[in-house]
Write an enzyme that holds these catalytic residues in place. Structure first.
Site, PDB file in Angstrom:
ATOM      1  CE1 TYR A 270       8.466  -2.996   3.852  1.00 54.86           C
ATOM      2  CE2 TYR A 270       9.217  -3.620   6.043  1.00 54.86           C
ATOM      3  CZ  TYR A 270       8.732  -2.670   5.178  1.00 54.86           C
ATOM      4  OH  TYR A 270       8.510  -1.395   5.618  1.00 54.86           O
TER       5      TYR A 270
ATOM      6  CG  ASN B 204      11.076  15.545   2.115  1.00 53.23           C
ATOM      7  OD1 ASN B 204      12.083  16.184   1.825  1.00 53.23           O
ATOM      8  ND2 ASN B 204      11.120  14.493   2.878  1.00 53.23           N
ATOM      9  CG  HIS B 205      11.696  12.391  -0.937  1.00 62.67           C
ATOM     10  ND1 HIS B 205      12.940  12.976  -1.071  1.00 62.67           N
ATOM     11  CD2 HIS B 205      11.705  11.788   0.281  1.00 62.67           C
ATOM     12  CE1 HIS B 205      13.668  12.719  -0.001  1.00 62.67           C
ATOM     13  NE2 HIS B 205      12.942  12.016   0.844  1.00 62.67           N
ATOM     14  CB  ALA B 206       5.545  13.397  -2.954  1.00 63.50           C
TER      15      ALA B 206
ATOM     16  CB  VAL C  36      -0.777  24.371   5.198  1.00 57.19           C
ATOM     17  CG1 VAL C  36      -2.246  24.374   4.805  1.00 57.19           C
ATOM     18  CG2 VAL C  36       0.086  24.929   4.066  1.00 57.19           C
TER      19      VAL C  36
ATOM     20  CB  CYS D 134      17.292   5.927   2.622  1.00 56.56           C
ATOM     21  SG  CYS D 134      17.871   7.164   1.475  1.00 56.56           S
TER      22      CYS D 134
ATOM     23  CB  ALA E 195       4.928   5.056   3.563  1.00 58.97           C
TER      24      ALA E 195
ATOM     25  N   GLY F  70       2.924  14.086   3.104  1.00 57.33           N
ATOM     26  CA  GLY F  70       3.691  12.934   3.544  1.00 57.33           C
ATOM     27  C   GLY F  70       3.070  12.146   4.675  1.00 57.33           C
TER      28      GLY F  70
HETATM   29  C1  LIG Z   1      14.724   6.826   8.450  1.00 56.32           C
HETATM   30  C2  LIG Z   1      13.975   6.628   7.151  1.00 56.32           C
HETATM   31  C3  LIG Z   1      14.534   5.837   6.158  1.00 56.32           C
HETATM   32  C4  LIG Z   1      13.851   5.645   4.952  1.00 56.32           C
HETATM   33  N1  LIG Z   1      14.438   4.881   3.972  1.00 56.32           N
HETATM   34  C5  LIG Z   1      13.808   4.710   2.786  1.00 56.32           C
HETATM   35  C6  LIG Z   1      14.426   3.971   1.727  1.00 56.32           C
HETATM   36  O1  LIG Z   1      15.554   3.471   1.864  1.00 56.32           O
HETATM   37  N2  LIG Z   1      13.732   3.812   0.584  1.00 56.32           N
HETATM   38  C7  LIG Z   1      12.498   4.358   0.385  1.00 56.32           C
HETATM   39  O2  LIG Z   1      11.928   4.220  -0.705  1.00 56.32           O
HETATM   40  N3  LIG Z   1      11.888   5.074   1.377  1.00 56.32           N
HETATM   41  C8  LIG Z   1      12.513   5.250   2.560  1.00 56.32           C
HETATM   42  N4  LIG Z   1      11.915   5.968   3.565  1.00 56.32           N
HETATM   43  C9  LIG Z   1      10.544   6.465   3.367  1.00 56.32           C
HETATM   44  C10 LIG Z   1      10.562   7.810   2.662  1.00 56.32           C
HETATM   45  O3  LIG Z   1      11.385   8.719   3.330  1.00 56.32           O
HETATM   46  C11 LIG Z   1       9.149   8.363   2.561  1.00 56.32           C
HETATM   47  O4  LIG Z   1       8.353   7.435   1.870  1.00 56.32           O
HETATM   48  C12 LIG Z   1       9.191   9.692   1.818  1.00 56.32           C
HETATM   49  O5  LIG Z   1       9.823  10.657   2.622  1.00 56.32           O
HETATM   50  C13 LIG Z   1       7.811  10.189   1.429  1.00 56.32           C
HETATM   51  O6  LIG Z   1       7.959  11.410   0.789  1.00 56.32           O
HETATM   52  P1  LIG Z   1       6.807  12.499   0.786  1.00 56.32           P
HETATM   53  O7  LIG Z   1       7.352  13.691   0.084  1.00 56.32           O
HETATM   54  O8  LIG Z   1       5.547  11.898   0.308  1.00 56.32           O
HETATM   55  O9  LIG Z   1       6.529  12.825   2.323  1.00 56.32           O
HETATM   56  P2  LIG Z   1       7.434  13.364   3.494  1.00 56.32           P
HETATM   57  O10 LIG Z   1       8.854  13.000   3.304  1.00 56.32           O
HETATM   58  O11 LIG Z   1       6.763  12.935   4.746  1.00 56.32           O
HETATM   59  O12 LIG Z   1       7.342  14.958   3.334  1.00 56.32           O
HETATM   60  C14 LIG Z   1       6.177  15.659   3.623  1.00 56.32           C
HETATM   61  C15 LIG Z   1       6.501  17.138   3.724  1.00 56.32           C
HETATM   62  O13 LIG Z   1       5.306  17.847   4.002  1.00 56.32           O
HETATM   63  C16 LIG Z   1       5.559  18.848   4.973  1.00 56.32           C
HETATM   64  N5  LIG Z   1       4.308  19.141   5.666  1.00 56.32           N
HETATM   65  C17 LIG Z   1       3.497  18.263   6.304  1.00 56.32           C
HETATM   66  N6  LIG Z   1       2.426  18.902   6.832  1.00 56.32           N
HETATM   67  C18 LIG Z   1       2.563  20.204   6.511  1.00 56.32           C
HETATM   68  C19 LIG Z   1       1.785  21.369   6.772  1.00 56.32           C
HETATM   69  N7  LIG Z   1       0.633  21.309   7.463  1.00 56.32           N
HETATM   70  N8  LIG Z   1       2.238  22.552   6.313  1.00 56.32           N
HETATM   71  C20 LIG Z   1       3.397  22.630   5.612  1.00 56.32           C
HETATM   72  N9  LIG Z   1       4.160  21.560   5.331  1.00 56.32           N
HETATM   73  C21 LIG Z   1       3.756  20.367   5.773  1.00 56.32           C
HETATM   74  C22 LIG Z   1       6.634  18.211   5.868  1.00 56.32           C
HETATM   75  O14 LIG Z   1       7.354  19.199   6.570  1.00 56.32           O
HETATM   76  C23 LIG Z   1       7.491  17.454   4.851  1.00 56.32           C
HETATM   77  O15 LIG Z   1       8.542  18.233   4.362  1.00 56.32           O
HETATM   78  C24 LIG Z   1      12.580   6.211   4.764  1.00 56.32           C
HETATM   79  C25 LIG Z   1      12.032   7.023   5.770  1.00 56.32           C
HETATM   80  C26 LIG Z   1      12.727   7.248   6.936  1.00 56.32           C
HETATM   81  C27 LIG Z   1      12.145   8.147   7.986  1.00 56.32           C
HETATM   82  N1  LIG Z   2      14.805   0.430   2.739  1.00 53.05           N
HETATM   83  C1  LIG Z   2      13.597   0.949   2.640  1.00 53.05           C
HETATM   84  O1  LIG Z   2      12.927   0.828   1.628  1.00 53.05           O
HETATM   85  C2  LIG Z   2      13.044   1.704   3.799  1.00 53.05           C
HETATM   86  C3  LIG Z   2      11.730   2.057   3.803  1.00 53.05           C
HETATM   87  N2  LIG Z   2      11.198   2.730   4.864  1.00 53.05           N
HETATM   88  C4  LIG Z   2       9.752   2.979   4.871  1.00 53.05           C
HETATM   89  O2  LIG Z   2       9.397   3.922   5.868  1.00 53.05           O
HETATM   90  C5  LIG Z   2       8.184   3.525   6.499  1.00 53.05           C
HETATM   91  C6  LIG Z   2       8.331   3.478   7.994  1.00 53.05           C
HETATM   92  O3  LIG Z   2       9.311   2.509   8.387  1.00 53.05           O
HETATM   93  P1  LIG Z   2       9.171   1.733   9.750  1.00 53.05           P
HETATM   94  O4  LIG Z   2       8.751   2.671  10.820  1.00 53.05           O
HETATM   95  O5  LIG Z   2      10.392   0.922   9.943  1.00 53.05           O
HETATM   96  O6  LIG Z   2       7.901   0.802   9.502  1.00 53.05           O
HETATM   97  P2  LIG Z   2       7.796  -0.744   9.078  1.00 53.05           P
HETATM   98  O7  LIG Z   2       6.390  -0.921   8.673  1.00 53.05           O
HETATM   99  O8  LIG Z   2       8.888  -1.143   8.166  1.00 53.05           O
HETATM  100  O9  LIG Z   2       8.055  -1.523  10.445  1.00 53.05           O
HETATM  101  C7  LIG Z   2       7.310  -1.333  11.603  1.00 53.05           C
HETATM  102  C8  LIG Z   2       7.534  -2.527  12.519  1.00 53.05           C
HETATM  103  O10 LIG Z   2       6.997  -2.220  13.791  1.00 53.05           O
HETATM  104  C9  LIG Z   2       6.345  -3.379  14.297  1.00 53.05           C
HETATM  105  N3  LIG Z   2       5.351  -2.917  15.273  1.00 53.05           N
HETATM  106  C10 LIG Z   2       4.188  -2.261  15.027  1.00 53.05           C
HETATM  107  N4  LIG Z   2       3.577  -1.948  16.187  1.00 53.05           N
HETATM  108  C11 LIG Z   2       4.370  -2.411  17.189  1.00 53.05           C
HETATM  109  C12 LIG Z   2       4.307  -2.376  18.604  1.00 53.05           C
HETATM  110  N5  LIG Z   2       3.297  -1.784  19.219  1.00 53.05           N
HETATM  111  N6  LIG Z   2       5.304  -2.944  19.319  1.00 53.05           N
HETATM  112  C13 LIG Z   2       6.347  -3.549  18.678  1.00 53.05           C
HETATM  113  N7  LIG Z   2       6.468  -3.588  17.329  1.00 53.05           N
HETATM  114  C14 LIG Z   2       5.499  -3.030  16.603  1.00 53.05           C
HETATM  115  C15 LIG Z   2       5.763  -4.060  13.078  1.00 53.05           C
HETATM  116  O11 LIG Z   2       5.587  -5.436  13.316  1.00 53.05           O
HETATM  117  C16 LIG Z   2       6.847  -3.796  12.024  1.00 53.05           C
HETATM  118  O12 LIG Z   2       7.788  -4.831  11.953  1.00 53.05           O
HETATM  119  C17 LIG Z   2       7.795   2.178   5.894  1.00 53.05           C
HETATM  120  O13 LIG Z   2       6.807   2.398   4.933  1.00 53.05           O
HETATM  121  C18 LIG Z   2       9.063   1.689   5.260  1.00 53.05           C
HETATM  122  O14 LIG Z   2       8.827   0.865   4.134  1.00 53.05           O
HETATM  123  C19 LIG Z   2      11.938   3.055   5.943  1.00 53.05           C
HETATM  124  C20 LIG Z   2      13.262   2.736   5.987  1.00 53.05           C
HETATM  125  C21 LIG Z   2      13.940   2.053   4.910  1.00 53.05           C
END
Ligand SMILES: Cc1cc2nc3c(=O)[nH]c(=O)nc-3n(C[C@H](O)[C@H](O)[C@H](O)COP(=O)(O)OP(=O)(O)OC[C@H]3O[C@@H](n4cnc5c(N)ncnc54)[C@H](O)[C@@H]3O)c2cc1C
Ligand SMILES: NC(=O)C1=CN([C@@H]2O[C@H](COP(=O)(O)OP(=O)(O)OC[C@H]3O[C@@H](n4cnc5c(N)ncnc54)[C@H](O)[C@@H]3O)[C@@H](O)[C@H]2O)C=CC1
Length: 445
Positions: free
Chosen positions: A187, A9-11, A79, A42, A297, A111
């Site tokens: 935040y 994925n992204h990394a 893996v 996102c 993250a 990830g």
């Molecule tokens: C709904 C949502 C909204 C988000 N919005 C934002 C945002 O607006 N801005 C922002 O900066 N971040 C946002 N994030 C966070 C962001 O998506 C993560 O920080 C990012 O995906 C991390 O990238 P990564 O490549 O490190 O890991 P991941 O995206 O978790 O990717 C890890 C990859 O490893 C693979 N993998 C894992 N284990 C194994 C294995 N054993 N064998 C083979 N493959 C494996 C998985 O299938 C996956 O493809 C959001 C996340 C979510 C879920």
């Molecule tokens: N715009 C952006 O930059 C975005 C970033 N992300 C990233 O993805 C990651 C995951 O996002 P989120 O899951 O939203 O995590 P988050 O850390 O943003 O929020 C989790 C929330 O759950 C609450 N919580 C924890 N345990 C709980 C419990 N037992 N009962 C009720 N509330 C509880 C916490 O107080 C916190 O407010 C984060 O690192 C976030 O920064 C995700 C979406 C958008």
């Protein structure tokens, strides 16, 4: 040299592209258990909330792109083990075939995974997480059901707040729960998060803060009630968004980790095994506000850390500049951005900080239309006066870019006093001659 990347994925993608584009001649094997790559989570809320029609533009890379550059891409291949002594990765392909890949250098990019609340009723149908594209699809399908009327979102962090908006846009009743006293508590300080809470309430989202889910109850195997420490509520669906944890089980017993399991890396993304690098959400990251390694993250960090690892493995030493965890959110037109520490977070990490607040119109005072109020808080260390955080909130979109300046200020260890007389441009369409950022700094005690 043979380089194996686990997680595409992204990394993993950023590391692969850096190696393939800048350091040709290496054998690159990319392995991922998912069938797709590069999904931008996102965009999930934008798509599920129908602010965009289709999810396909949320992907920006395909396996063919890497194969065209000479890489081997193994999708739907999981893996299962890594032998760090023999430098071997063991995996199982989608057809069930066992594979072994030897490596000279290994990049861990597995990830993160959502934290699962350990409470009764977890296994019921109608309880969802939001990480993968497939999970977004499942939530989208649920929203299409007439029978799904009342939705509980657990966790009012970034994902929870965004999906609460999306559910409301799809005509659902939404109950938003968080253990903390406000939304976005990780935040923003309370005075700032309150602005978002008012915005959410105004849009008809039912807020339940300071409430922790203790049990999910079901009817015919499907969730029908959520019980918290305060009350119980009938719901037709639950979405859990209580944060991510590093997906490091493949390596956490062999490599050094932080307490939360994130794989420890140095500023070159190198782990405690010199032939193994870790990037993105699976790894630790250097915070310039904290001046130490921590866990943040974010996709933005994932991309940067992947690039850094790619250069170091390719042969060009490159040190990460560290990060500030800069982030932003836009909910029903209310925009918030932050970087570094809030006051609360700084204190939690043991920093002795002070802050300065200011509020003003975004544009010059004599522009009366489309000129929203902006709230700003700058957080700085009392003794050194270095800036360690900033928060901005407004219905104006103009605030968005400003946070990046604070990010640089934190990275470069600038003080609140250096900011006070900084040369910022002035044009009435955008700001005032007394810019709220410098006025806040001038007012700092
Ligand atoms: C709904 C949502 C909204 C988000 N919005 C934002 C945002 O607006 N801005 C922002 O900066 N971040 C946002 N994030 C966070 C962001 O998506 C993560 O920080 C990012 O995906 C991390 O990238 P990564 O490549 O490190 O890991 P991941 O995206 O978790 O990717 C890890 C990859 O490893 C693979 N993998 C894992 N284990 C194994 C294995 N054993 N064998 C083979 N493959 C494996 C998985 O299938 C996956 O493809 C959001 C996340 C979510 C879920
Ligand atoms: N715009 C952006 O930059 C975005 C970033 N992300 C990233 O993805 C990651 C995951 O996002 P989120 O899951 O939203 O995590 P988050 O850390 O943003 O929020 C989790 C929330 O759950 C609450 N919580 C924890 N345990 C709980 C419990 N037992 N009962 C009720 N509330 C509880 C916490 O107080 C916190 O407010 C984060 O690192 C976030 O920064 C995700 C979406 C958008």
């Amino acid at each position: 040299m043979k380089i194996v990347i686990i997680g595409t994925n992204h990394a993993g993608i950023a590391a692969a592209n850096t190696l393939l584009d800048k350091y040709p001649g290496h054998e690159i094997v990319m392995i991922d258990r998912n069938s797709n790559m590069s999904y931008l989570g996102c965009g999930t809320a934008l798509w599920v909330g129908r602010q965009i029609d289709q999810p396909h533009e949320l992907f920006y890379a395909r396996p063919e792109d890497f194969e065209a550059k000479g890489a081997t891409v193994l999708t739907e291949t999981e893996v299962s083990a890594i032998d760090f002594q023999k430098k071997q990765v063991q995996a199982t392909s989608k057809t069930g075939e066992a594979l072994v890949e030897n490596y000279d250098k290994l990049i861990l990019a597995m990830g993160s995974r959502p934290i699962i609340p350990k409470i009764l009723g977890n296994e019921l149908d109608g309880i969802h997480f939001l990480k993968l594209f497939q999970e977004g699809q499942a939530v989208d399908e649920e929203f299409a059901k007439e029978s799904v009327k009342r939705i509980a979102v657990i966790g009012a962090g970034y994902i929870g707040t965004e999906i609460a908006e999306a559910a409301k846009r799809r005509g659902k009743e939404v109950l938003l729960f968080d253990a903390e006293a406000t939304s976005l508590a990780s935040y923003y300080d309370e005075d700032f998060a309150k602005g978002m809470d008012e915005n959410l309430a105004k849009q008809g989202i039912e807020l339940h803060f300071g409430e922790i889910a203790q049990e999910f109850k079901g009817t015919n195997g499907r969730v029908s009630q959520i019980v918290t420490n305060k009350d119980s509520y009938d719901v037709d669906m639950v979405i859990n968004c209580i944060g991510f944890t590093a997906n490091s089980a493949l390596a956490s017993d062999q490599l050094e980790t932080l307490r939360n399991g994130a794989i420890k890396v140095d500023k070159h993304q190198q782990t405690s095994d010199p032939d193994v690098y870790a990037v993105g959400d699976v790894a630790s990251i250097y915070s310039n506000a904290l001046q130490d390694f921590t866990y943040i993250a974010l996709a933005s960090n994932a991309v940067r850390s992947g690039i850094v690892a790619g250069h170091n493995i390719g042969g060009q030493p490159l040190e990460s500049a560290g990060v500030q965890g800069s982030n932003g959110i836009s909910i029903f037109g209310y925009n918030m951005t932050s970087t570094g520490f809030s006051v609360k977070a700084a204190e939690k990490f043991g920093l002795d900080v002070s802050y300065t607040d200011f509020e003003d119109k975004q544009k010059a005072w004599f522009l009366h239309e489309d000129n929203d109020t902006v709230k700003i808080r700058i957080v700085y260390e009392k003794e050194s006066r270095r800036i360690v955080g900033a928060q901005l909130a407004s219905y104006s979109e103009i605030i968005a870019g400003n946070i990046n300046m604070f990010s640089l200020a934190i990275q470069e260890q600038k003080t609140i006093d250096e900011l006070a007389l900084l040369d910022l441009f002035f044009l009435p369409h955008f700001n005032s001659p007394y810019n709220y950022m410098t006025v806040a700094a001038l007012n700092a005690k």
